[in-house]
Design a protein around this motif. Structure first.
Motif, PDB file in Angstrom:
ATOM      1  N   GLY A  58      74.340  40.622  25.881  1.00 53.05           N
ATOM      2  CA  GLY A  58      74.546  40.146  27.248  1.00 53.05           C
ATOM      3  C   GLY A  58      74.275  41.300  28.202  1.00 53.05           C
ATOM      4  N   ASN A  59      75.230  41.604  29.056  1.00 54.94           N
ATOM      5  CA  ASN A  59      75.110  42.735  29.980  1.00 54.94           C
ATOM      6  C   ASN A  59      75.923  43.936  29.522  1.00 54.94           C
ATOM      7  N   SER A  60      76.147  44.025  28.221  1.00 53.67           N
ATOM      8  CA  SER A  60      76.878  45.159  27.650  1.00 53.67           C
ATOM      9  C   SER A  60      75.968  45.958  26.735  1.00 53.67           C
ATOM     10  N   MET A  61      76.221  47.243  26.664  1.00 55.10           N
ATOM     11  CA  MET A  61      75.518  48.137  25.748  1.00 55.10           C
ATOM     12  C   MET A  61      76.423  48.342  24.544  1.00 55.10           C
ATOM     13  N   VAL A  62      75.892  48.070  23.352  1.00 52.39           N
ATOM     14  CA  VAL A  62      76.703  48.084  22.141  1.00 52.39           C
ATOM     15  C   VAL A  62      76.242  49.204  21.212  1.00 52.39           C
ATOM     16  N   TYR A  63      77.190  50.060  20.848  1.00 47.60           N
ATOM     17  CA  TYR A  63      76.972  51.091  19.833  1.00 47.60           C
ATOM     18  C   TYR A  63      77.627  50.593  18.550  1.00 47.60           C
ATOM     19  N   ALA A  84      91.253  57.296  17.276  1.00 47.12           N
ATOM     20  CA  ALA A  84      90.230  58.207  17.791  1.00 47.12           C
ATOM     21  C   ALA A  84      89.537  57.598  19.007  1.00 47.12           C
ATOM     22  N   MET A  85      89.285  56.301  18.953  1.00 42.37           N
ATOM     23  CA  MET A  85      88.656  55.632  20.088  1.00 42.37           C
ATOM     24  C   MET A  85      89.585  55.627  21.301  1.00 42.37           C
ATOM     25  N   ASP A  86      90.873  55.439  21.069  1.00 44.89           N
ATOM     26  CA  ASP A  86      91.843  55.488  22.169  1.00 44.89           C
ATOM     27  C   ASP A  86      91.875  56.866  22.812  1.00 44.89           C
ATOM     28  N   GLN A  87      91.807  57.903  21.992  1.00 42.32           N
ATOM     29  CA  GLN A  87      91.822  59.266  22.517  1.00 42.32           C
ATOM     30  C   GLN A  87      90.571  59.568  23.328  1.00 42.32           C
ATOM     31  N   MET A  88      89.486  58.881  23.013  1.00 40.21           N
ATOM     32  CA  MET A  88      88.218  59.105  23.702  1.00 40.21           C
ATOM     33  C   MET A  88      87.949  58.055  24.777  1.00 40.21           C
ATOM     34  N   ILE A 109      80.603  48.952  27.894  1.00 42.58           N
ATOM     35  CA  ILE A 109      80.096  49.580  26.677  1.00 42.58           C
ATOM     36  C   ILE A 109      81.020  49.118  25.560  1.00 42.58           C
ATOM     37  N   ILE A 110      80.427  48.628  24.494  1.00 44.61           N
ATOM     38  CA  ILE A 110      81.188  48.190  23.327  1.00 44.61           C
ATOM     39  C   ILE A 110      80.884  49.157  22.192  1.00 44.61           C
ATOM     40  N   VAL A 111      81.929  49.640  21.567  1.00 45.10           N
ATOM     41  CA  VAL A 111      81.785  50.532  20.414  1.00 45.10           C
ATOM     42  C   VAL A 111      82.408  49.811  19.232  1.00 45.10           C
ATOM     43  N   GLU A 112      81.628  49.682  18.158  1.00 45.53           N
ATOM     44  CA  GLU A 112      82.152  49.000  16.991  1.00 45.53           C
ATOM     45  C   GLU A 112      81.774  49.747  15.728  1.00 45.53           C
ATOM     46  N   TYR A 113      82.690  49.708  14.780  1.00 49.13           N
ATOM     47  CA  TYR A 113      82.476  50.286  13.466  1.00 49.13           C
ATOM     48  C   TYR A 113      82.458  49.153  12.455  1.00 49.13           C
ATOM     49  N   LEU A 114      81.446  49.174  11.598  1.00 46.69           N
ATOM     50  CA  LEU A 114      81.251  48.129  10.604  1.00 46.69           C
ATOM     51  C   LEU A 114      81.295  48.714   9.208  1.00 46.69           C
ATOM     52  N   ASP A 115      81.780  47.929   8.252  1.00 45.64           N
ATOM     53  CA  ASP A 115      81.717  48.377   6.864  1.00 45.64           C
ATOM     54  C   ASP A 115      80.283  48.187   6.363  1.00 45.64           C
ATOM     55  N   LYS A 116      80.021  48.567   5.123  1.00 48.09           N
ATOM     56  CA  LYS A 116      78.644  48.534   4.626  1.00 48.09           C
ATOM     57  C   LYS A 116      78.082  47.126   4.549  1.00 48.09           C
ATOM     58  N   ASP A 117      78.951  46.107   4.531  1.00 49.74           N
ATOM     59  CA  ASP A 117      78.501  44.718   4.486  1.00 49.74           C
ATOM     60  C   ASP A 117      78.346  44.100   5.868  1.00 49.74           C
ATOM     61  N   GLY A 118      78.605  44.867   6.923  1.00 49.37           N
ATOM     62  CA  GLY A 118      78.445  44.389   8.286  1.00 49.37           C
ATOM     63  C   GLY A 118      79.677  43.744   8.890  1.00 49.37           C
ATOM     64  N   VAL A 120      83.156  43.789  10.826  1.00 46.51           N
ATOM     65  CA  VAL A 120      83.735  44.657  11.847  1.00 46.51           C
ATOM     66  C   VAL A 120      85.057  45.237  11.349  1.00 46.51           C
ATOM     67  N   ILE A 121      85.151  46.568  11.389  1.00 49.70           N
ATOM     68  CA  ILE A 121      86.403  47.254  11.068  1.00 49.70           C
ATOM     69  C   ILE A 121      87.237  47.341  12.340  1.00 49.70           C
ATOM     70  N   VAL A 122      86.613  47.837  13.386  1.00 47.08           N
ATOM     71  CA  VAL A 122      87.279  47.945  14.694  1.00 47.08           C
ATOM     72  C   VAL A 122      86.205  47.883  15.780  1.00 47.08           C
ATOM     73  N   SER A 123      86.565  47.286  16.899  1.00 45.59           N
ATOM     74  CA  SER A 123      85.658  47.153  18.025  1.00 45.59           C
ATOM     75  C   SER A 123      86.463  47.257  19.308  1.00 45.59           C
ATOM     76  N   LYS A 124      85.939  48.001  20.262  1.00 47.64           N
ATOM     77  CA  LYS A 124      86.612  48.140  21.563  1.00 47.64           C
ATOM     78  C   LYS A 124      85.580  48.081  22.666  1.00 47.64           C
ATOM     79  N   GLU A 125      86.013  47.537  23.778  1.00 47.47           N
ATOM     80  CA  GLU A 125      85.161  47.414  24.942  1.00 47.47           C
ATOM     81  C   GLU A 125      85.702  48.313  26.048  1.00 47.47           C
ATOM     82  N   TYR A 126      84.794  49.020  26.702  1.00 51.08           N
ATOM     83  CA  TYR A 126      85.179  49.963  27.756  1.00 51.08           C
ATOM     84  C   TYR A 126      84.498  49.583  29.048  1.00 51.08           C
ATOM     85  N   LYS A 127      85.294  49.592  30.128  1.00 46.59           N
ATOM     86  CA  LYS A 127      84.779  49.246  31.461  1.00 46.59           C
ATOM     87  C   LYS A 127      85.161  50.311  32.458  1.00 46.59           C
TER      88      LYS A 127
END
Length: 127
Positions: A58-63, A84-88, A109-118, A120-127
């Motif tokens: 959409g209108n978000s940049m996803v890492y 770690a994401m909260d600290q950053m 900006i959305i930052v998400e970490y995925l396991d090897k199978d894809g 989602v382990i954790v995902s956070k959105e920052y505005k």
């Protein structure tokens, strides 16, 4: 733990790219304008046991950081990644402000970490 630190360091580098491009009209065109930098980061991530994918959603940049090896019980690393994401958070929020200055329609900006199978382990959105 060493891999986690490498991933987080690379994430900080990713966010710094928001300040390094020309004005663009869309998140997609912004990503295209920094593609060579993203490719360099992808190479670094491969060495650390994770893949990086930077996309527009959409209108978000996803890492998306995806582990290339089995990390075992993801609930064990979920809290560490989330903490770690909260600290950053201020870094991610500043990165978004820089993105917003380049792409007025950017929503987050959305930052998400995925396991090897894809999965989602954790995902956070920052505005």
């Amino acid at each position: 733990m060493k891999k986690l630190l490498v991933v987080l360091c690379c994430l900080v580098m990713c966010l710094s790219f928001a300040a390094c491009s020309n004005n663009t009209a869309t998140v997609e065109s912004y990503i295209s304008s920094i593609q060579s930098d993203i490719d360099t980061m992808k190479e670094s991530m491969g060495i650390s046991g994770a893949n990086l994918d930077v996309t527009a959603r959409g209108n978000s940049m996803v890492y998306s950081f995806q582990f290339t090896t089995d990390v075992g019980d993801t609930s064990l690393i979920k809290d560490s990644l989330s903490s770690a994401m909260d600290q950053m958070a201020s870094t991610f929020e500043n990165g978004f402000q820089e993105l917003k200055a380049k792409v007025s329609s950017a929503e987050s900006i959305i930052v998400e970490y995925l396991d090897k199978d894809g999965n989602v382990i954790v995902s956070k959105e920052y505005k």
